[in-house]
Design a protein around this motif. Structure first.
Motif, PDB file in Angstrom:
ATOM      1  N   GLN A  22       0.812  -1.208   0.000  1.00 12.57           N
ATOM      2  CA  GLN A  22       0.000   0.000   0.000  1.00 12.57           C
ATOM      3  C   GLN A  22       0.852   1.269   0.000  1.00 12.57           C
ATOM      4  N   ALA A  23       2.016   1.204   0.671  1.00 12.75           N
ATOM      5  CA  ALA A  23       2.910   2.363   0.631  1.00 12.75           C
ATOM      6  C   ALA A  23       3.397   2.610  -0.790  1.00 12.75           C
ATOM      7  N   ARG A  25     -11.640 -15.914  11.594  1.00 12.97           N
ATOM      8  CA  ARG A  25     -11.178 -14.604  11.115  1.00 12.97           C
ATOM      9  C   ARG A  25     -10.637 -14.679   9.682  1.00 12.97           C
ATOM     10  N   LEU A  26     -10.953 -15.750   8.993  1.00 13.15           N
ATOM     11  CA  LEU A  26     -10.499 -15.884   7.610  1.00 13.15           C
ATOM     12  C   LEU A  26     -11.017 -14.744   6.728  1.00 13.15           C
ATOM     13  N   PRO A  27     -12.245 -14.269   6.899  1.00 16.91           N
ATOM     14  CA  PRO A  27     -12.684 -13.116   6.080  1.00 16.91           C
ATOM     15  C   PRO A  27     -11.804 -11.878   6.263  1.00 16.91           C
ATOM     16  N   GLU A  28     -11.243 -11.682   7.470  1.00 17.44           N
ATOM     17  CA  GLU A  28     -10.338 -10.549   7.672  1.00 17.44           C
ATOM     18  C   GLU A  28      -9.080 -10.698   6.824  1.00 17.44           C
ATOM     19  N   LEU A  29      -8.565 -11.923   6.737  1.00 18.64           N
ATOM     20  CA  LEU A  29      -7.389 -12.144   5.887  1.00 18.64           C
ATOM     21  C   LEU A  29      -7.724 -11.839   4.427  1.00 18.64           C
ATOM     22  N   VAL A  30      -8.900 -12.282   4.001  1.00 13.88           N
ATOM     23  CA  VAL A  30      -9.310 -12.015   2.612  1.00 13.88           C
ATOM     24  C   VAL A  30      -9.405 -10.517   2.361  1.00 13.88           C
ATOM     25  N   GLU A  31      -9.952  -9.794   3.334  1.00 15.30           N
ATOM     26  CA  GLU A  31     -10.085  -8.342   3.180  1.00 15.30           C
ATOM     27  C   GLU A  31      -8.726  -7.659   3.150  1.00 15.30           C
ATOM     28  N   GLN A  32      -7.797  -8.098   4.018  1.00 15.52           N
ATOM     29  CA  GLN A  32      -6.463  -7.502   4.017  1.00 15.52           C
ATOM     30  C   GLN A  32      -5.727  -7.801   2.713  1.00 15.52           C
ATOM     31  N   ALA A  33      -5.876  -9.046   2.218  1.00 18.54           N
ATOM     32  CA  ALA A  33      -5.236  -9.375   0.952  1.00 18.54           C
ATOM     33  C   ALA A  33      -5.816  -8.540  -0.189  1.00 18.54           C
ATOM     34  N   ALA A  34      -7.131  -8.295  -0.139  1.00 17.26           N
ATOM     35  CA  ALA A  34      -7.753  -7.471  -1.177  1.00 17.26           C
ATOM     36  C   ALA A  34      -7.213  -6.057  -1.134  1.00 17.26           C
ATOM     37  N   SER A  35      -6.940  -5.538   0.062  1.00 18.83           N
ATOM     38  CA  SER A  35      -6.385  -4.187   0.145  1.00 18.83           C
ATOM     39  C   SER A  35      -4.982  -4.126  -0.426  1.00 18.83           C
ATOM     40  N   THR A  86       0.577 -14.169   2.581  1.00 16.77           N
ATOM     41  CA  THR A  86       1.658 -13.173   2.626  1.00 16.77           C
ATOM     42  C   THR A  86       2.721 -13.485   1.577  1.00 16.77           C
ATOM     43  N   ASN A  87       3.039 -14.766   1.410  1.00 15.32           N
ATOM     44  CA  ASN A  87       4.028 -15.148   0.407  1.00 15.32           C
ATOM     45  C   ASN A  87       3.531 -14.872  -1.014  1.00 15.32           C
ATOM     46  N   VAL A  88       2.226 -15.027  -1.214  1.00 16.20           N
ATOM     47  CA  VAL A  88       1.679 -14.694  -2.540  1.00 16.20           C
ATOM     48  C   VAL A  88       1.843 -13.202  -2.815  1.00 16.20           C
ATOM     49  N   VAL A  89       1.518 -12.386  -1.805  1.00 12.97           N
ATOM     50  CA  VAL A  89       1.649 -10.936  -1.985  1.00 12.97           C
ATOM     51  C   VAL A  89       3.103 -10.557  -2.235  1.00 12.97           C
ATOM     52  N   ARG A  90       4.025 -11.207  -1.530  1.00 15.14           N
ATOM     53  CA  ARG A  90       5.441 -10.826  -1.636  1.00 15.14           C
ATOM     54  C   ARG A  90       6.092 -11.339  -2.918  1.00 15.14           C
ATOM     55  N   HIS A  91       5.857 -12.612  -3.203  1.00 11.15           N
ATOM     56  CA  HIS A  91       6.716 -13.288  -4.177  1.00 11.15           C
ATOM     57  C   HIS A  91       6.031 -13.692  -5.481  1.00 11.15           C
ATOM     58  N   SER A  92       4.738 -13.443  -5.605  1.00  8.84           N
ATOM     59  CA  SER A  92       4.039 -13.875  -6.809  1.00  8.84           C
ATOM     60  C   SER A  92       3.460 -12.663  -7.545  1.00  8.84           C
ATOM     61  N   ALA A  93       3.432 -12.785  -8.880  1.00 13.03           N
ATOM     62  CA  ALA A  93       2.811 -11.744  -9.698  1.00 13.03           C
ATOM     63  C   ALA A  93       1.328 -11.989  -9.886  1.00 13.03           C
TER      64      ALA A  93
END
Length: 419
Positions: free
Chosen positions: A236-237, A292-302, A335-342
């Motif tokens: 996000q930054a 709390r899985l929906p929270e993870l989905v929401e954070q990943a969407a952000s 988290t690994n998907v966000v970091r290391h995957s396109a």
């Protein structure tokens, strides 16, 4: 450099040194690892009491055994010397037992009366055996017995008192039985002392192992909390910086997401640290779980990742440890998907099978190839969490492209199922 006092002598046997927690309260027999000031102090009270007892008992024996040589200054000197050398029995047990035996041998050779003169040898032998100097103690006892045998049956003609006869052989058997009894009691105490030392070392090792496991658990928890939140903040930054001039409203949204993610991360870090400050107290907020899985989905969407979730099987009530581990595994995989995957899409499948909970996280790839600032401990942490519960983690690329993480966590057979 500070000068250290010498510790108690060690003549052999295992050395059980205690590390970690403070030592247990002292017993009357100290373990080999208790090398402090109290263990090497000179035993003045016990030695003085023994000296008084030996002198008084020898005077009483002199009145009863009228045929022996009377006690004189030399006899008193031998008695005091045989007892006084016991002051060093903790630091130098071999010196103590041999010196006491030699003093008693000279005392008997001079024809003085029998009595409690053997007590110093008993104490010295006991101290030597307990310290591990078993052979030396046996040698000192054997030297005294053979010396008495020689004096009482062969040299008595040339030694005082005049007209003395040979000692009865039954007396020699009594002395031999006395020596064997001393050694046997000392061996029992030595074995018991080593057992105490092993128990102390075992408790210290168990305490150290528990502390290491707790540190590992906290480190793993902090890694999972911070890695996911900081990955979202990082993405996000970057979005905010890129759109700060061209699309201020979208940049504001990115900053709002950063604020929310950082607040949640601070809350979870505070919860982990509270378990350290208040040991034994229940946490103020419940540990996260699959609810709390929906929270993870929401954070990943952000962070720009669309997550599809599916649940199969009949959902049961998960044990708290399994529920937390499942949440953290899914969190680390996303988290690994966000970091290391396109990939911009990921799939999370939660399957409640018979006796196991199966988690599967897929992304279509490909790898981004950029440096996302990861520590490289994500997969290791997931495997450790699964292994702690008796489960397994499989992670790697799939033939069709992308990356898959599969976790299988065993469930207790008596876990209750939701109606």
């Amino acid at each position: 450099m500070e000068k250290q006092s010498p510790g108690p002598a060690r003549c052999g046997g295992p050395s059980w040194r205690q590390e970690g927690p403070p030592p247990l309260p002292r017993r009357w027999v100290r373990g080999p690892g208790d090398e402090d000031a109290r263990a090497v102090r000179l035993p003045w009270p016990s030695t003085a009491a023994l000296t008084v007892f030996v002198l008084a008992g020898s005077h009483f024996a002199a009145h009863v055994q009228t045929g022996r040589a009377p006690l004189d200054a030399f006899a008193h000197g031998l008695l005091v010397a045989g007892c006084g050398v016991l002051l060093v029995r903790r630091r130098h047990p071999v010196v103590a037992v041999f010196a006491a035996s030699a003093a008693v041998m000279v005392y008997l050779g001079a024809g003085y009366p029998y009595g409690p003169v053997f007590l110093p040898v008993m104490v010295g032998c006991f101290a030597a055996v307990v310290a591990g100097c078993r052979r030396q103690a046996w040698a000192a006892i054997a030297m005294l017995w053979l010396g008495h045998l020689l004096v009482a049956h062969w040299l008595y003609r040339w030694l005082p008192p005049a007209g003395d006869g040979a000692a009865p052989w039954g007396q020699e058997l009594g002395i031999a039985a006395w020596a064997v009894a001393i050694i046997a009691v000392a061996e029992v105490v030595r074995v018991r002392r080593e057992q105490w030392a092993r128990e102390r070392a075992g408790r210290a090792a168990a305490a150290k192992r528990r502390a290491d496991e707790e540190r590992l658990r906290i480190a793993r928890e902090l890694h999972d909390v911070l890695a996911h939140s900081i990955s979202v903040i990082n993405v996000q930054a970057g979005v905010g910086l890129a759109l700060l001039d061209s699309d201020p409203e979208q940049a504001r949204t990115a900053l709002t997401t950063i604020k929310s993610a950082s607040k949640e991360a601070l809350g979870e870090v505070r919860q982990v640290l509270e378990t350290l400050r208040a040991r034994g107290e229940a946490p103020r907020s419940p540990a996260p779980g699959l609810d709390r899985l929906p929270e993870l989905v929401e954070q990943a969407a952000s962070a720009g990742l669309t997550v599809e979730t599916t649940t199969t099987g009949r959902r049961g009530t998960l044990p708290p440890g399994t529920d937390l581990a499942a949440f953290r595994i899914v969190q680390e995989a996303l988290t690994n998907v966000v970091r290391h995957s396109a990939a911009r899409t990921a799939r999370v499948e939660v399957a409640y099978e018979r006796g196991a909970l199966v988690l599967r996280v897929d992304d279509e790839g490909p790898a981004s190839g950029g440096d996302a600032g990861g520590s490289g401990n994500g997969l290791i942490g997931m495997r450790e969490r699964a292994a702690a519960l008796g489960g397994t983690i499989d992670a790697g690329p799939v033939p069709a492209g992308g990356f898959r993480v599969t976790a299988r966590l065993p469930l207790a057979a008596e876990a209750k199922e939701d109606a």
